[in-house]
Scaffold this active site. Structure first.
Site, PDB file in Angstrom:
ATOM      1  N   CYS A 141     -12.957  -0.436   7.976  1.00 31.83           N
ATOM      2  CA  CYS A 141     -12.100  -0.831   6.852  1.00 31.83           C
ATOM      3  C   CYS A 141     -12.175   0.192   5.723  1.00 31.83           C
ATOM      4  O   CYS A 141     -13.239   0.739   5.449  1.00 31.83           O
ATOM      5  CB  CYS A 141     -12.538  -2.181   6.298  1.00 31.83           C
ATOM      6  SG  CYS A 141     -12.631  -3.484   7.547  1.00 31.83           S
ATOM      7  N   SER A 142     -11.025   0.420   5.061  1.00 27.40           N
ATOM      8  CA  SER A 142     -11.013   1.332   3.923  1.00 27.40           C
ATOM      9  C   SER A 142     -11.689   0.646   2.736  1.00 27.40           C
ATOM     10  O   SER A 142     -12.042  -0.526   2.789  1.00 27.40           O
ATOM     11  CB  SER A 142      -9.584   1.745   3.583  1.00 27.40           C
ATOM     12  OG  SER A 142      -8.789   0.601   3.381  1.00 27.40           O
ATOM     13  N   HIS A 176      -9.297   3.757  -1.444  1.00 28.38           N
ATOM     14  CA  HIS A 176      -7.942   3.233  -1.301  1.00 28.38           C
ATOM     15  C   HIS A 176      -7.552   2.368  -2.505  1.00 28.38           C
ATOM     16  O   HIS A 176      -7.457   1.156  -2.390  1.00 28.38           O
ATOM     17  CB  HIS A 176      -7.850   2.440   0.002  1.00 28.38           C
ATOM     18  CG  HIS A 176      -6.489   1.915   0.351  1.00 28.38           C
ATOM     19  ND1 HIS A 176      -5.314   2.503  -0.089  1.00 28.38           N
ATOM     20  CD2 HIS A 176      -6.108   0.851   1.099  1.00 28.38           C
ATOM     21  CE1 HIS A 176      -4.278   1.813   0.376  1.00 28.38           C
ATOM     22  NE2 HIS A 176      -4.727   0.807   1.087  1.00 28.38           N
ATOM     23  N   CYS A 187       0.827  -1.219   0.000  1.00 26.17           N
ATOM     24  CA  CYS A 187       0.000   0.000   0.000  1.00 26.17           C
ATOM     25  C   CYS A 187       0.854   1.259   0.000  1.00 26.17           C
ATOM     26  O   CYS A 187       0.333   2.365  -0.126  1.00 26.17           O
ATOM     27  CB  CYS A 187      -0.955  -0.006   1.183  1.00 26.17           C
ATOM     28  SG  CYS A 187      -1.933  -1.510   1.244  1.00 26.17           S
ATOM     29  N   LYS A 191     -10.473   5.719   4.108  1.00 25.32           N
ATOM     30  CA  LYS A 191     -11.756   5.248   4.600  1.00 25.32           C
ATOM     31  C   LYS A 191     -12.916   5.723   3.737  1.00 25.32           C
ATOM     32  O   LYS A 191     -13.847   4.964   3.467  1.00 25.32           O
ATOM     33  CB  LYS A 191     -11.912   5.763   6.049  1.00 25.32           C
ATOM     34  CG  LYS A 191     -13.166   5.380   6.749  1.00 25.32           C
ATOM     35  CD  LYS A 191     -13.157   3.900   7.056  1.00 25.32           C
ATOM     36  CE  LYS A 191     -14.551   3.325   7.160  1.00 25.32           C
ATOM     37  NZ  LYS A 191     -15.232   3.155   5.881  1.00 25.32           N
TER      38      LYS A 191
END
Lengths: 100, 385
Positions: free
Chosen positions: B208-209, B334, B85, B330
């Protein structure tokens, strides 16, 4: 179950370490008791494709009595941080622990 | 080492774009960026691409020259950087290093990910490959599960609560609702966040994103040449990257990220500033707990105080140190490989006073923190005017 103990500093590692943070490269395989405590854990309700049939299931980072930590599956009743656990089986390279 | 500036930024919206390819997204961001900076294609001397898993998500490999050709570049070095990431944070770091050291003057960095062409369980599988395949992933761990274990331990040691985690989600959704390029422009309530579908206990869907498609780009040059290209150049005061072990179980303490602390120490030193001088930040909130830990590791608050600080409004727009005014991973989304450069674009927008409805007042020094995996890579970048 065996863990690798660094010949340099005595720290134990799970799996097959190539080196130790102390700089040591030599390890001795020692028989582990298979007992330890839960360092952290979670129950999964979503998983990768090949584990979807197992849902929900719990995994944990287990700190063995010898000091090494590993990620393991929890078999049977759910556990919490600090709970004592013992190795019940090793399957497909994965350790399964249960509440001791 | 010479001073370097960002002279152009460009982004696609982040979201689910069934009809758009990786190449399409990457070239849109790249072209917008060059136009934004007043940079002509033949002026660009090198191209860096941040991308995590294009080969797995869309099948195409050898992506750097593939995208470079789509942008009209000929002959120049084109390099893809993969760091989970933190792929485009790392691509930026290497581009900045090259310009700072005098190898090139004008360099374009693009980050891109095209994720939504795969079903959810396959996406989970591909993302999990950024973890330790032989150990944690073989035991069934997913990234939500790894961060859930970080959250559980943080709760155990510091008394962090599910309400603290939910406060991060509520704040970032409120910010993202004001960002026209965000994936999910929808405010949520604390109640919603607390009662979301459980993914990996204690993390719900709202912790969670998002899984998104998107691309972002910045163009860099030596600060002494910035005026040739831009009326509003943003200076790179410091940038640093650090690494740690990939497996979570191999880290001595999972309530803190060693790579974040190391990268931050270096970046602060280069920039000649400390956490007290930071006016706003874009932090890597892949999961709500990650934003809390990052605030602590960067020295914005003391260890264990991240959760209460967010809940008290410390990091809201209008708070003491606004964090993720873009909506963060979020709510903004992402697209893994685009995230690091996307954070820099969002900081630059604020620092140029072009952030519209979400504009904050103090924007002298901004910090971006981009995390790879469960902390095995971290890039910290500090920008100034």
């Amino acid at each position: 179950m065996t863990v690798a103990r660094c010949n340099g500093c005595g720290k134990t590692h799970a799996g097959a370490p190539r080196f130790c943070a102390c700089g040591g490269e030599g390890f001795a395989a020692i028989e582990a008791s298979g007992r330890g405590a839960v360092y952290s854990c979670t129950t999964l309700y979503a998983a990768a494709e090949r584990f979807e049939n197992d849902l929900p299931f719990q995994i944990a980072i287990v700190e063995l009595e010898e000091g090494a930590r590993l990620t393991a599956r929890i078999a049977g009743a759910a556990v919490s941080i600090g709970d004592r656990v013992r190795l019940v089986e090793e399957r497909g390279g994965v350790a399964f622990f249960s509440a001791a | 080492m010479r001073p370097v500036s960002i002279v152009g930024i460009g982004k696609t919206p982040f979201g689910v774009f069934g009809d758009r390819s990786l190449l399409d997204l990457a070239t849109e961001a790249g072209r917008k960026c060059l136009k934004n900076g007043g940079v002509e294609v033949p002026q660009v001397e090198a191209f860096y691409l941040g991308n995590f898993a294009g080969p797995a998500f869309v099948g195409q490999n050898h992506l750097a020259p593939y995208v470079a050709a789509g942008l009209g570049f000929e002959d120049i070095p084109a390099t893809r950087i993969e760091a989970a990431c933190a792929s485009s944070g790392s691509a930026f770091f290497h581009a900045w290093s090259a310009v700072a050291s005098g190898i090139y003057d004008v360099v374009l960095v693009v980050g891109v990910e095209k994720m939504t062409s795969q079903p959810a369980s396959r996406v989970t599988d591909i993302l999990a490959s950024a973890g330790d395949l032989g150990g944690e992933v073989a035991a069934g761990a997913t990234f939500p599960a790894l961060f859930a274990m970080i959250a559980r331990r943080h709760m155990h040691e510091f008394g962090t609560t599910r309400e603290h985690l939910a406060a991060v989600a509520v704040k970032n959704h409120a910010n993202g609702a004001r960002n026209p390029d965000a994936h999910m422009r929808k405010p949520i309530t604390l109640d919603q966040a607390l009662n979301g579908r459980m993914i990996a206990d204690p993390l719900t869907l709202y912790d969670c994103s998002l899984v998104s498609d998107g691309a972002a780009a910045v163009v860099l040059c030596p600060s002494e040449r910035a005026a040739e290209f831009s009326a509003k150049p943003i200076r790179v005061l410091g940038a640093a990257q650090a690494s740690d072990r990939v497996a979570l179980a191999d880290k001595d303490d999972i309530t803190t990220f060693r790579a974040v602390r190391r990268a931050a120490e270096k970046a602060y030193r280069l920039a000649g500033v400390g956490p007290k001088e930071i006016d706003l930040a874009e932090l890597h909130d892949c999961f709500t707990i990650a934003e809390i830990v990052a605030m602590e590791d960067l020295g914005f608050v003391r260890r264990g105080e991240g959760g209460p600080a967010v809940a008290a409004g410390f990091s809201a727009i209008g708070g003491e140190l606004p964090v993720n005014t873009s909506g963060g991973l979020k709510s903004k989304g992402h697209p893994v490989g685009a995230t690091g450069v996307g954070q820099l674009c969002d900081l630059a927008l604020q620092m140029r006073c072009e952030a519209g409805e979400r504009q904050v007042s103090r924007t002298g020094v901004g910090l971006a923190q981009n995390l790879g995996g469960s902390g095995a890579t971290c890039v910290v970048t500090i920008l100034g005017r």
